[in-house]
Design a protein around this motif. Structure first.
Motif, PDB file in Angstrom:
ATOM      1  N   VAL A 241       0.839  -1.206   0.000  1.00 47.98           N
ATOM      2  CA  VAL A 241       0.000   0.000   0.000  1.00 47.98           C
ATOM      3  C   VAL A 241       0.874   1.256   0.000  1.00 47.98           C
ATOM      4  N   LEU A 242       1.967   1.212   0.729  1.00 44.58           N
ATOM      5  CA  LEU A 242       2.835   2.382   0.849  1.00 44.58           C
ATOM      6  C   LEU A 242       3.641   2.672  -0.413  1.00 44.58           C
ATOM      7  N   GLU A 243       3.667   1.750  -1.348  1.00 39.00           N
ATOM      8  CA  GLU A 243       4.440   1.948  -2.585  1.00 39.00           C
ATOM      9  C   GLU A 243       4.054   3.249  -3.291  1.00 39.00           C
ATOM     10  N   ARG A 244       2.800   3.638  -3.190  1.00 36.13           N
ATOM     11  CA  ARG A 244       2.330   4.807  -3.950  1.00 36.13           C
ATOM     12  C   ARG A 244       2.875   6.124  -3.415  1.00 36.13           C
ATOM     13  N   PHE A 245       3.526   6.094  -2.262  1.00 33.07           N
ATOM     14  CA  PHE A 245       4.051   7.333  -1.692  1.00 33.07           C
ATOM     15  C   PHE A 245       5.515   7.580  -2.066  1.00 33.07           C
ATOM     16  N   ASP A 246       6.063   6.729  -2.922  1.00 31.51           N
ATOM     17  CA  ASP A 246       7.426   6.919  -3.437  1.00 31.51           C
ATOM     18  C   ASP A 246       8.414   7.122  -2.291  1.00 31.51           C
ATOM     19  N   LEU A 247       8.450   6.166  -1.379  1.00 30.20           N
ATOM     20  CA  LEU A 247       9.304   6.252  -0.209  1.00 30.20           C
ATOM     21  C   LEU A 247      10.762   5.959  -0.561  1.00 30.20           C
ATOM     22  N   THR A 248      11.667   6.629   0.134  1.00 28.38           N
ATOM     23  CA  THR A 248      13.091   6.347  -0.042  1.00 28.38           C
ATOM     24  C   THR A 248      13.430   4.976   0.512  1.00 28.38           C
ATOM     25  N   TRP A 249      12.782   4.602   1.641  1.00 24.73           N
ATOM     26  CA  TRP A 249      12.885   3.240   2.161  1.00 24.73           C
ATOM     27  C   TRP A 249      11.815   2.979   3.216  1.00 24.73           C
ATOM     28  N   ILE A 250      11.588   1.679   3.469  1.00 24.31           N
ATOM     29  CA  ILE A 250      10.818   1.198   4.613  1.00 24.31           C
ATOM     30  C   ILE A 250      11.824   0.567   5.564  1.00 24.31           C
ATOM     31  N   GLU A 251      11.844   1.037   6.809  1.00 26.19           N
ATOM     32  CA  GLU A 251      12.877   0.620   7.760  1.00 26.19           C
ATOM     33  C   GLU A 251      12.339  -0.399   8.764  1.00 26.19           C
ATOM     34  N   GLU A 252      13.141  -1.415   9.017  1.00 26.72           N
ATOM     35  CA  GLU A 252      12.827  -2.472   9.980  1.00 26.72           C
ATOM     36  C   GLU A 252      11.359  -2.891   9.940  1.00 26.72           C
ATOM     37  N   PRO A 253      10.889  -3.360   8.799  1.00 25.32           N
ATOM     38  CA  PRO A 253       9.483  -3.767   8.708  1.00 25.32           C
ATOM     39  C   PRO A 253       9.156  -4.988   9.556  1.00 25.32           C
ATOM     40  N   VAL A 254      10.140  -5.890   9.755  1.00 24.58           N
ATOM     41  CA  VAL A 254       9.931  -7.081  10.583  1.00 24.58           C
ATOM     42  C   VAL A 254      11.048  -7.148  11.620  1.00 24.58           C
ATOM     43  N   ASP A 255      11.023  -8.188  12.440  1.00 26.41           N
ATOM     44  CA  ASP A 255      12.013  -8.332  13.507  1.00 26.41           C
ATOM     45  C   ASP A 255      13.437  -8.203  12.960  1.00 26.41           C
TER      46      ASP A 255
END
Length: 395
Positions: free
Chosen positions: A238-252
């Motif tokens: 879902v967050l792909e549409r916000f053109d993020l530089t990165w997603i940090e520590e999504p899991v453990d």
């Protein structure tokens, strides 16, 4: 006794023909508790795993030599562990007395083995970090060079982003105000925390920040390890549409396979590594292809000596780097990394030092002062709760 920041130390570069050897004669260790103005919460608090953060504990090491040279280093702990860092450092610091401070690699190994019965990672090496960083600071001061220049800088400034204004405990209106203030200070990007129990709240907050910033400003999000694999995949998509530089520590942080699977599926880059405390853990992370941005933390991995080995591994894997926290140290290390780098802006530590780092046009500028370019402030002394000196001052 005041070791760090003396005029003699700032000007004491090696003169032609001067002996290259020196000896460590004294080490001052200090435990400092820095209070935060407002308790802050990220996803770990909302899931009930931690309490709000109210202070940060720092272990400072000031190392002096018989020639009058001095170096400053520090490590830190959030919520718990500060007293443990200080206790371990006081036990092993005497191992450095009488040693040549130039032999940093050998001394790091000596300190590790001095406390090896409690491990060669985690709290044990985080205590070593303050001493190791002080030795690197001393070495750069001796050369009359900023640490980045001593290491071999690739740039004189590093792209920077702000984190301190985007915690989950901050209402979205406050995040927008903080973002505007950060950009006005010359900071280039904005990171906001996600991982709210209600994922729709996360989406609304990120959407509001992206609309406020516009498309041109880099935006990152940080879940602080609080999603499981399925949730990370669903919300990450879902967050792909916000053109993020990165997603940090999504899991453990230790779910290397989960990070690798997510990195292979999402177009948005995945960042992780800040919680790892050894070279071996980072090696496993990189071999698994578990991230696009690696985020080592020099105080957590044991100092600059192991950080440089991690950086070499990251370079071999063609990875970008965004060291975690402690911008006062990581600015120099990021400037010496050959690939794309970011440094994380936290103003929290500013009261501890007399100097300030400058941000301009989205980048943090490497100071031209020798070493890390830092000296402890009167406020840091006021917040000191424990202090000991190992060795003595020569006459």
């Amino acid at each position: 006794m005041t070791i760090t920041g003396s005029p003699e130390a700032e000007s004491a570069a090696t003169a032609p023909g001067e002996p290259a050897t020196d000896r460590i004669t004294r080490i001052r260790l200090s435990l400092v508790h820095l209070p935060l103005h407002t308790p802050i919460s990220d996803a770990k608090v909302l899931t009930g795993r931690q309490k709000p953060l109210t202070e940060v504990a720092f272990l400072f090491a000031e190392v002096g030599t018989e020639s009058g040279r001095e170096g400053l280093g520090f490590s830190y702990s959030k919520r718990a562990g500060g007293a443990g860092l200080y206790a371990h450092a006081t036990e092993i610091a005497p191992e450095l007395i009488g040693e040549d401070p130039h032999d940093i690699g050998r001394l790091w190994q000596k300190l590790v083995w001095a406390g090896a019965s409690v491990g060669r990672s985690g709290l044990a090496t985080q205590a070593i970090a303050a001493l190791d960083i002080a030795l690197w600071d001393l070495k750069a001061r001796r050369a009359a060079l900023p640490l980045a220049k001593l290491l071999g800088a690739h740039r004189d400034s590093v792209a920077c982003y702000n984190t301190s204004g985007g915690f989950l405990s901050t209402p979205v209106e406050g995040i927008l105000e903080n973002a505007t203030a950060s950009l006005s200070r010359g900071i280039g990007g904005i990171k906001v925390k996600v991982g709210h129990p209600d994922s729709a709240t996360d989406i609304r907050r990120v959407e509001a920040v992206r609309e406020h910033l516009g498309e041109a400003v880099p935006l990152m999000v940080d879940a602080n390890q609080q999603w499981n694999r399925a949730t990370a995949q669903r919300i990450g998509s879902v967050l792909e549409r916000f053109d993020l530089t990165w997603i940090e520590e999504p899991v453990d942080a230790y779910d290397t396979e989960g990070h690798a699977a997510l990195a292979g599926k999402l177009d948005t880059p995945v960042a992780t590594g800040e919680m790892l405390t050894s070279i071996g853990e980072h090696r496993d992370l990189l071999r698994a292809g578990a991230c696009d941005f690696v985020q080592p933390d020099a105080p957590r991995v044991g100092g600059i000596t192991p950080f440089l080995r991690i950086a070499a591994l990251a370079d071999e894997h063609h990875l970008d780097m965004a060291p975690h926290f402690a911008m006062e140290i990581h600015l120099h290390l990021a400037a010496a990394y050959p690939r794309t780098t970011w440094v994380e802006h936290f103003e929290w530590l500013e009261p501890l030092f007399n100097e300030r780092l400058e941000c301009r046009e989205g980048r943090m500028v490497v100071p031209d002062r020798p070493g890390l370019g830092l000296s402890l402030s009167d406020q840091s002394h006021a917040w000191t709760t424990e202090q000991t000196t190992v060795g003595h001052r020569t006459t």
